[in-house]
Design an enzyme around this catalytic site. Structure first.
Site, PDB file in Angstrom:
ATOM      1  N   ASP A 186       0.897  -1.176   0.013  1.00  0.00           N
ATOM      2  CA  ASP A 186       0.017  -0.102   0.106  1.00  0.00           C
ATOM      3  C   ASP A 186       1.110   1.225   0.032  1.00  0.00           C
ATOM      4  OD1 ASP A 186      -1.908   1.875   0.729  1.00  0.00           O
ATOM      5  OD2 ASP A 186      -2.068   1.371   2.703  1.00  0.00           O
ATOM      6  N   HIS A 361      -3.363   4.335   7.374  1.00  0.00           N
ATOM      7  CA  HIS A 361      -2.454   3.907   6.473  1.00  0.00           C
ATOM      8  C   HIS A 361      -0.955   4.124   6.845  1.00  0.00           C
ATOM      9  CE1 HIS A 361      -5.229   3.448   3.103  1.00  0.00           C
ATOM     10  NE2 HIS A 361      -5.691   4.465   3.552  1.00  0.00           N
TER      11      HIS A 361
END
Length: 546
Positions: A186, A361
């Site tokens: 990611d 994140h």
């Protein structure tokens, strides 16, 4: 490996893995449209490749339940009915989505458990628990005949999340020992140095806000932020406030979270929105959806005093516990302006006085930590615009651990064996625009072009009455203009004369063929208007039969 979406944009995450005649798909996301896609509700990946190889697609595997990972499912399942694997919480979200589109009865939803390996054809898949802003999220370690492909999904390394289910560092370290062929990671927060704080980091500042608020407290966060909802509910209970939940998405999420044991609420904490007015203002917390200023959301309506239950009075506090998603700034600040007009105290991005929101994140150090743990042979950044992927590739290459860093974009075909990874051709990818008014209607490019055209130059309708029997024009043509900037009488009269002239110069046979006569009128009028005004409105001749 073929990325069909999510590499070169945020959202639309969708990745195909193929071994001979077996394909598995990781995630099926949507993206919300940019401003120029007028009237489009959602954008999903073009799955032509999967449709062409329909018989080979074995399953769709979901890493977690955010819209950019599950939102395209109704569209994909309406084309390909294949089993869908996800964790318990993810599938609860998927069920609601499929029910809305009347696809649930035929869907095959299969639960996967973190740490429990299962097999699909030549692939053996091990879901590994990761932490994110949503609960029940996994990375997927896919054991293929040539090696392990590890897809992180969306993650951050949180070792003390509010639900007590931490990031499984041990499982990643074990994989690293066994050897990982390829890591897909990611890229969302690759620009941020350091570590992303834990979900618990917001608690002190939120506690302070609950303690200081004298009147009603309106608390808004993403409806999928179950951790944040949990913290808010616990603080409301601690400070003696009842909680009312307003907004369909928030209602839905809290219900699922309660059913699955992620929210354990004290008896009597939740009240009905209709009971808000019976409570003292300092004894109520209203959890309300609409943190991104969406026009019809509960908070936007409350901001202009147009909500049945949520009334914002002077001195009330409105807390936006979320980040501003790029592209939503205008809507959010417009809503904050309305709230300020009501003399509410608005707390949004107050980075100085403590955290009211943390990202889901991982930042740079967590990305490095993951690469260090699994020590992959090949590294591929996923999830992000090209600049994020490029920066992420540079970060990985700079560590000197990975043998080869590969920058892929949507549609690239990457072929692996045990020792090499080579790009070999491209497949059709792109985006499919959808107007989702209950059914799934694809919006063609030409429709969007027309909408853009209309928004810029307007429309001109020449209306002509023709006698069907004799082919004679019964009256002077009417000219109707809408959204066309220049509308003086001379232009309208001249346009009328041009249509009349076109009709006079056409034979009875041409007048009887409406397609021909419409095209002649359109061309003559277009030429005239363009010459006079340098504009190109949409011209649609209307012929009425008499």
């Amino acid at each position: 490996m073929i990325p069909l979406g999510g590499l070169g944009e945020f959202g639309m995450n969708c990745m195909a893995l193929r071994w001979q005649d077996d394909i598995i798909v990781i995630d099926a996301g949507l993206m919300f449209p940019e401003e120029e896609l007028l009237g489009v509700d959602i954008v999903v990946p073009d799955i032509s490749y999967l449709i062409e190889n329909r018989s080979k697609v074995k399953a769709i595997l979901l890493t977690h339940g955010h819209e950019d990972h599950i939102g395209g499912l109704p569209w994909i399942l309406s084309e390909l009915n294949v089993p869908v694997y996800g964790t318990e919480f993810t599938l609860a979200y998927v069920e609601g989505k499929l029910e809305e589109h009347r696809l649930l009865d035929n869907a095959d939803l299969i639960e996967m458990l973190p740490g429990k390996r299962f097999t699909l054809g030549p692939f053996s898949i091990m879901p590994i628990r990761v932490t994110h802003s949503l609960v029940d999220c996994v990375a997927l370690a896919i054991h293929t005949p040539v090696g392990v492909v590890l897809h992180t999904g969306d993650f951050k390394v949180d070792l003390s999340p509010p639900d007590g289910k931490p990031f499984d560092l041990h499982a990643f370290a074990e994989l690293g020992k066994q050897g990982v062929l390829c890591l897909l990671q990611d890229s969302t927060n690759v620009d941020r140095p350091g570590y992303t704080p834990s979900e618990r980091a917001v608690r002190p500042r939120l506690d302070e806000i609950f303690a200081q608020t004298k009147k009603k407290l309106f608390f808004s966060c993403f409806s999928s932020s179950i951790h944040r909802i949990r913290v808010a509910m616990e603080l409301a209970h601690k400070h003696g406030r009842k909680v009312a939940i307003i907004g369909r998405s928030l209602d839905n999420s809290t219900e699922i979270a309660q059913d699955l044991g992620y929210l354990d609420l004290p008896q009597g904490l939740i009240i009905n929105p209709g009971q808000i007015r019976d409570q003292a203002p300092d004894k109520v917390c209203i959890m309300i959806s609409g943190t991104q200023g969406e026009p019809m959301s509960a908070l936007s309506r409350a901001a202009v005093n147009n909500h049945k239950f949520a009334h914002i009075d002077a001195g009330d506090t409105v807390l936006l516990s979320s980040r501003v998603i790029p592209g939503n700034e205008k809507g959010i600040y417009r809503m904050i302006d309305h709230l300020e007009r009501r003399d509410a105290k608005v707390i949004h991005d107050d980075g100085t006085a403590g955290l009211i929101h943390v990202s889901g994140h991982g930042s740079q150090e967590e990305l490095r930590l993951m690469i260090n743990l699994v020590r992959p042979k090949f590294f591929i950044p996923v999830h992000g615009d090209y600049r994020h992927l490029k920066r992420h590739a540079e970060l990985a290459a700079g560590m000197g651990i990975v043998e080869k860093v590969i920058l892929l974009e949507d549609g690239d075909v990457l072929e692996f064996d045990k020792n090499t990874a080579v790009k070999n051709g491209k497949v059709t990818t792109g985006r499919v625009c959808i107007d989702s008014g209950g059914s799934i209607d694809v919006v063609e490019d030409v429709v969007i072009r027309d909408r853009q055209h209309l928004s810029e130059d307007g429309i001109v309708l020449p209306i002509i009455a023709i006698n069907k029997r004799t082919g004679r024009v019964e009256n002077t043509p009417e000219i109707v203009m809408r959204g066309f900037a220049i509308q003086d009488d001379k232009l309208v009269n001249d346009a009328r004369n041009i249509v009349q002239k076109t009709l006079d110069n056409s034979s009875a046979e041409e007048k009887a063929d409406y397609a021909i006569i419409k095209e002649k009128i359109r061309n003559d009028l277009k030429r005239y208007i363009q010459k006079q005004t340098s504009r190109r409105p949409l011209i649609m001749p209307v012929i009425m039969e008499i």
